[in-house]
Design a protein around this motif. Sequence first.
Motif, PDB file in Angstrom:
ATOM      1  N   ASP B  30      51.181 -16.076   6.279  1.00 41.19           N
ATOM      2  CA  ASP B  30      51.201 -17.066   5.362  1.00 41.19           C
ATOM      3  C   ASP B  30      50.468 -17.821   5.339  1.00 41.19           C
ATOM      4  OD1 ASP B  30      52.243 -19.300   3.081  1.00 41.19           O
ATOM      5  OD2 ASP B  30      53.496 -20.306   4.754  1.00 41.19           O
ATOM      6  N   PRO B  31      48.651 -18.167   4.264  1.00 36.27           N
ATOM      7  CA  PRO B  31      47.715 -18.567   5.664  1.00 36.27           C
ATOM      8  C   PRO B  31      47.749 -20.354   4.737  1.00 36.27           C
ATOM      9  CG  PRO B  31      46.973 -16.549   3.839  1.00 36.27           C
ATOM     10  CD  PRO B  31      48.112 -16.958   4.531  1.00 36.27           C
ATOM     11  N   VAL B  32      46.739 -21.040   6.065  1.00 42.13           N
ATOM     12  CA  VAL B  32      46.676 -22.882   4.966  1.00 42.13           C
ATOM     13  C   VAL B  32      46.152 -22.796   3.930  1.00 42.13           C
ATOM     14  CG1 VAL B  32      47.136 -25.157   5.971  1.00 42.13           C
ATOM     15  CG2 VAL B  32      47.628 -23.479   7.109  1.00 42.13           C
ATOM     16  N   LYS B  33      45.365 -23.888   3.090  1.00 36.39           N
ATOM     17  CA  LYS B  33      44.113 -23.963   2.891  1.00 36.39           C
ATOM     18  C   LYS B  33      44.249 -25.800   2.661  1.00 36.39           C
ATOM     19  CE  LYS B  33      41.950 -24.020  -1.758  1.00 36.39           C
ATOM     20  NZ  LYS B  33      42.484 -23.319  -3.500  1.00 36.39           N
ATOM     21  N   ILE B  34      42.207 -26.027   3.529  1.00 42.73           N
ATOM     22  CA  ILE B  34      42.562 -26.982   3.948  1.00 42.73           C
ATOM     23  C   ILE B  34      41.856 -27.361   3.009  1.00 42.73           C
ATOM     24  CG2 ILE B  34      41.890 -28.422   6.002  1.00 42.73           C
ATOM     25  CD1 ILE B  34      44.470 -27.812   6.326  1.00 42.73           C
TER      26      ILE B  34
END
Lengths: 441, 441
Positions: B30-34
């Motif tokens: 569940d990667p993070v989009k920064i």
Amino acid sequence: MSSEPRNRQQTLALRKQFIGSSCKLFFPEDPVKIIRAKGQYMYDENGNQYLDCINNVAHVGHCHPEVVKAAHQQNLLLNTNSRYLHDNLVDYAQRLSKTLPEKLCTFYFLNSGSEANDLALRLAQQYTKHKDVIVIDHAYHGHLTSLIDISPYKFRNLDGQKEWVHVAPLPDTYRGLYRENHKDPATAYADEVKKIIDKAHRESRKFAALFVESLPSVAGQIIPPSGYFQKVAEHIHTAGGVFIADEIQVGFGRVGKHFWAFQLQGEDFIPDIVTMGKPIGNGHPVACVATTKDIAEAFSATGVEYFNTFGGNPVSCAIGLTVLDIIEKEQLQAHALRVGNFFLELLNQQKAKHPLIGDIRGVGLFIGVDLVQDQEKRSPASKEAEFIITRLKEEFVILSTDGPGRNVLKFKPPLCFNTKDAELVVDKLDMILRELEIRKT
Amino acid sequence: MSSEPRNRQQTLALRKQFIGSSCKLFFPEDPVKIIRAKGQYMYDENGNQYLDCINNVAHVGHCHPEVVKAAHQQNLLLNTNSRYLHDNLVDYAQRLSKTLPEKLCTFYFLNSGSEANDLALRLAQQYTKHKDVIVIDHAYHGHLTSLIDISPYKFRNLDGQKEWVHVAPLPDTYRGLYRENHKDPATAYADEVKKIIDKAHRESRKFAALFVESLPSVAGQIIPPSGYFQKVAEHIHTAGGVFIADEIQVGFGRVGKHFWAFQLQGEDFIPDIVTMGKPIGNGHPVACVATTKDIAEAFSATGVEYFNTFGGNPVSCAIGLTVLDIIEKEQLQAHALRVGNFFLELLNQQKAKHPLIGDIRGVGLFIGVDLVQDQEKRSPASKEAEFIITRLKEEFVILSTDGPGRNVLKFKPPLCFNTKDAELVVDKLDMILRELEIRKT
């Protein structure tokens, strides 16, 4: 950043004190201090304007306002590693993929051409499970340990040749083994590669890759004969290896007719790995490796992560995207072709006048002027080349030499270089060649 | 740069399509989009604020306005290679020299810590004319071919150990060979290095270098016992080799008491080569090698030029200088010490409450929390560590793990990280540890 501007001598003294002396200056006897640049021009601390004929890194022009703006806008927002999702990274990879044959659809981003070539070597060795590499004589693929090993230009002066590195003759049809009078130099040079493979196979060696600059640069601005890449690719594939096209010096539209220099060989030729650097970020440290899904998957099958701290950060990708935008918007590829052809024409007129010019070769804004002491023997006119670039510098034109004899004047200017610039350089060159001829008589 | 903003799933899909899968995401499930960041905080596409506890690259804080401004001002003026004289290059080298022992007065600039370590290795091998290298177990020195060879963290999973690479035990007094109850772990660990040297000498091998991270990081945030460096330096010097201090993860004031982590070992200790990366440019690709005049001269005595296309360009140097300015002006070194001590105190209070915490170690804002399944056996609590960082992410705190057991929570935040941030993390950690304890009972 300095508290007060220094004069040239003061800067030079500090440089000698603090910077490793292996890092060489241009014109070491009388180096130039450059404080600003714009387009194809650079300016010294006294306001003198120099025409830059060699900086292929400042690809779309020094300090292009749109590149500067893109960097600034992204720097204000975010500059972090690629372990987070970011649109710039995927946009950039997607945009690059559109410039390449469909097969080359997987990307890695890094900080320098050297890092790219090092990764290309790892990819090839991992994919093939072989070790040996064929390189072209006089090639230069970078400053890292692994690349010195595969750069005859470097290793000849250092540790020498490793047993897993094989050197094929430079496909130079002017000064090489097979010349313009040979009926099929492409096949003849490719057969030399085949011979190397056969010999190594008899010694039970196995090939990972053939590593080739799409246009050999430090080797003397060489244009391999058409069809050579297809033939050597077939040989290396048969041996179980891959073809790596090093586009670091020459990619991104410089050759005019095509976006990538390997495409000069024909549409039927597709490398397995392409490496990019120098012009890709117009001076910002960026680089890229493009490869096939198969090779990328073999690499990740090891389970070992590839992490590059700065590689593919949002700022580098924003800059890379903007460089692609500018090449398109300003039609720099077509411009390179047009100006390059005009330049070649002017240079060929000089060739007719000056016996020192042995050969003029080039595509787009990648041009070499091969100076010879003797038109018959083609012996390199190294001293004369040195004299010319020194004199040109006094005339505020920055040029340099390449080739094992350091006798090839190399032109690889920012792509905004125009026909007036070409006329200026050729006029100066004509003048200096006449000076040389008067001296000799 | 994108035509329209994408949602996380769309970005992820393109990433899977175009980016080599060896390039891993944080939180792959569940990667993070920064999309932006400021100081010690990062923001996703929905405006959620994350506390960044791990990005030691964003050293003076993400998007520090003065760094952004310095980059922009220099980008407007000039970005070219170091073959021309420029004041930024010499100013920067001079400024760095003031942070280092006088002996380390020659500099090379590059684009990444990996490039720096590769050059350090070349310098050592050239200077000593020896080949062999001693590295510390679980060390990671970079992603290049030459550095995988000297990184047990990597080569164990790839080609294995080369005959010229020797692995010394990690001087870890918590989980290593000699622990806190040993009367002199520094000497005991140094004797292990001596044993390696003696054994190799009996096999006629010769040492170029001992390569050491000043504070081993991926090995599990380790603080070598005081005096260890002096003793191993003596051993490697006697063997004709040099001491290379890899400061890429931990330099530039992070450790608080000193500017360089190797200085924690005492003022009498001076490495022969120091490598710098990550924090040096606050995210801009810059790196540096500092060494002695003797080593630099032996390197240039080969006559072979060292040229790094982007290394030491005026933009990189302007940024590097500004980072040094900010560390000084904002007193970030003292801040790192104060906040680090406060943080360690809070963490030690947790240790008293939670048996999962086996060890707390740290200096300044380089802190490790070693999680164990059993206080006696000190067996790594890997799954629990994984659970904690996943839960912390849900709480908008970005943390990660290190160590061969991936059980050490590593803190190496931007240096502007403050006491309130420390309190927040420790409160969240306390809460999650209690959750874990309830689950277990």
